[in-house]
Structure formats: C-alpha cells, structure tokens
Design a protein around this motif. Sequence first.
Motif, PDB file in Angstrom:
ATOM      1  N   GLY A  52       0.778  -1.182  -0.088  1.00  0.00           N
ATOM      2  CA  GLY A  52      -0.095  -0.054  -0.112  1.00  0.00           C
ATOM      3  C   GLY A  52       1.014   1.253   0.161  1.00  0.00           C
ATOM      4  O   GLY A  52       0.171   2.511  -0.421  1.00  0.00           O
ATOM      5  N   ARG A  53       1.860   1.292   0.456  1.00  0.00           N
ATOM      6  CA  ARG A  53       3.119   2.538   0.194  1.00  0.00           C
ATOM      7  C   ARG A  53       3.152   2.501  -1.080  1.00  0.00           C
ATOM      8  O   ARG A  53       3.467   1.958  -2.024  1.00  0.00           O
ATOM      9  CB  ARG A  53       4.103   2.345   1.083  1.00  0.00           C
ATOM     10  CG  ARG A  53       3.938   2.240   2.448  1.00  0.00           C
ATOM     11  CD  ARG A  53       5.426   2.104   3.322  1.00  0.00           C
ATOM     12  NE  ARG A  53       6.091   3.406   2.981  1.00  0.00           N
ATOM     13  CZ  ARG A  53       7.420   3.568   3.845  1.00  0.00           C
ATOM     14  NH1 ARG A  53       7.940   2.790   4.544  1.00  0.00           N
ATOM     15  NH2 ARG A  53       8.131   4.705   3.475  1.00  0.00           N
ATOM     16  N   PRO A  54       3.475   4.121  -1.634  1.00  0.00           N
ATOM     17  CA  PRO A  54       3.967   4.520  -2.877  1.00  0.00           C
ATOM     18  C   PRO A  54       5.347   4.007  -3.088  1.00  0.00           C
ATOM     19  O   PRO A  54       6.276   3.646  -2.239  1.00  0.00           O
ATOM     20  CB  PRO A  54       3.564   5.755  -3.099  1.00  0.00           C
ATOM     21  CG  PRO A  54       3.879   6.168  -1.380  1.00  0.00           C
ATOM     22  CD  PRO A  54       3.346   4.989  -0.790  1.00  0.00           C
ATOM     23  N   LEU A  55       5.583   3.825  -4.528  1.00  0.00           N
ATOM     24  CA  LEU A  55       7.047   3.604  -4.692  1.00  0.00           C
ATOM     25  C   LEU A  55       7.513   5.125  -5.161  1.00  0.00           C
ATOM     26  O   LEU A  55       7.174   5.710  -5.923  1.00  0.00           O
ATOM     27  CB  LEU A  55       7.387   2.858  -6.025  1.00  0.00           C
ATOM     28  CG  LEU A  55       8.758   2.718  -6.662  1.00  0.00           C
ATOM     29  CD1 LEU A  55       9.562   2.102  -5.469  1.00  0.00           C
ATOM     30  CD2 LEU A  55       8.857   2.179  -7.773  1.00  0.00           C
ATOM     31  N   ASP A  56       8.439   5.613  -4.417  1.00  0.00           N
ATOM     32  CA  ASP A  56       8.798   7.130  -4.536  1.00  0.00           C
ATOM     33  C   ASP A  56       9.872   7.394  -5.581  1.00  0.00           C
ATOM     34  O   ASP A  56       9.907   8.405  -6.008  1.00  0.00           O
ATOM     35  CB  ASP A  56       9.342   7.699  -3.066  1.00  0.00           C
ATOM     36  CG  ASP A  56       8.422   7.677  -2.004  1.00  0.00           C
ATOM     37  OD1 ASP A  56       7.142   8.190  -2.367  1.00  0.00           O
ATOM     38  OD2 ASP A  56       8.540   7.127  -1.067  1.00  0.00           O
TER      39      ASP A  56
END
Length: 302
Positions: A52-56
């Motif tokens: 659920g975290r973005p790929l920065d």
Amino acid sequence: MTLPATMRVFERGWLSSNNILFIGRDDTALVDSGYATHAPQTVALVRHALQGRPLDRLINTHMHSDHCGGNAALQREYRCRTTIPASEADAVRTWNQDVLTFELTGQQCERFTYTDTLAPGDAITLGDMEWQVLGAPGHDPHSLVFYCPAERILISADALWENGFGVIFPELEGASGFAETRATLELIASLNVDIVIPGHGAPFTDFDAALKRAFSRLDYFVADPARNAQNAVKVLLKFLLLERQSIPLADVPRLMADMHLSAEANRRYLHQPAEDLAEWAVSQLVRACAAKVVDDRLVNVG
C-alpha cells in the motif's frame, strides 16, 4: 547472509535483472526494473512488497533493456521519481535507441522519461542508509554501482557477478572495454565488502573468490578478443530465445545477422558465414543445456 531490514532483493530470471527494493522510514526506492516482457510481474512484486505504500523513486544502474525495461510500467503505476546515469540523459531524452543499444541488440524497451541523474562521486540515501555512487565502465561505458560502507554491501549491477561479469560490449564495435573492465574490478577490489548483490544471480558473500574468477575471465578474453565476441554471440542468441521461447532454426542466421552487435562481433573477430555462425551458436546453447532442438525449432531451456 542477512540484509538490512530496509532492503529486499527480487532475484529474477536471466532475461531480467534483479530488483532491489528499499523501504525506508520516509521513502521507498527500487534499483533496476527488469525486462519489458516481465514488466507486469515487476509491478506486481513491488506492489505486494510495498503493501500500500507508494514507490517514491526508481533508479537505474545502466540503460540496458534488462535493467530498465520495466521503467515505463512502474512510472504509470506510481508516477515515481526516476533517476538514471547522467551520461545517458541525452540519449533517454531524445530516445536514441542506437545509443541506448536496444536496436543494436535486437531487444525492446518501452519509452520512459527521467526526473534526475546520478554520476560517479555522488551520494544517495536508500533504505535509510548512505550509498556511494561509483562509475563502473566495461560491460557498459555508463554503468554505475552503489556501495554502502556502513553495511559493507555492494550493488554491483553487471560489473561483478559471482562467476564473472556482463559481456564487454564496447569491444565488439572496436571501442575500448577490456581496460575499463579491469579498472572497474580494481576499484571494486579496493572496497570492504561483505555482501554483493549482482545484476543477475543470487546475492553472495565470497567476494574475494568472485573477484579472482572475474580477473581470470578478463585475462582469458584479453588474450584472445575473439573469445569475448563468441561469448557475446551466444548471449545475444540466448536473450532472444528467452524472449521468444522458440525460434525456427531456419530463421536463426537472419535474426543473428540483423542484430548489429552480433553482426559486428562476427565481422571484426569471427569471420564466419551467417549460417555457420548460427549453427555454432545453436550447438553451444544445446551443449550447455540452455536450449534444445525440437522439430526444426530452437527451444529455450531454463
């Protein structure tokens, strides 16, 4: 072998480079994105690991298609900041596929853009760790590797594998590559390394033995540059076979002749009729159990 908790390595098959995912306190990053035909799998692996975290951020060690072929798919999925070697910026901006070697090797890569660049001497934070950016020409003139002194980890791309290194492509076109490969290996040898994460194959810890094998392999090529050319021809055919899985034997001579680097390797070093070179390359893959012949077709194995 234990990697820091903020690092994960996705070991891919030979067609795609390994992917190294960093999940830090405040940001995430991926080093290298694999080949285009595996892009959906790359996105799925990253999505599952990020939970659920973005790929920065997406970073490429170099612009060979098996290392950047998933860039466009990841950009669509995450709109991530994308960082490439500074010396490749013009070629990516204008999408010069000859300079980027996609057409020269008979490979594909969907067009992507970049946000910023890295150059030798830069520093970068990945997974809450500080990494040095080092130049690693030889296999590719523009390649970078990343070294974390605190953790004694080297992300070596195709400059050092457990058993050798990537094809020294510049030599196939008459440019210098052997000297650069030696200088890169000498630079790597000067580092204090416990774990190596190569561009292909499993991470390993026997750093000294891998370096010894790499120097020996380089000496073998320097003694007779035709050996590097032969290795390149086999690798290029295997890469094509991995992508297509099956090729009519009758088509192999034409396909190899149409690949610029394969044709140049033959013209400069091997001097074989196209049919003879194709027959030799096929026999080498079959002998190595990397392919088999079934009903007049070359079929991938492994």
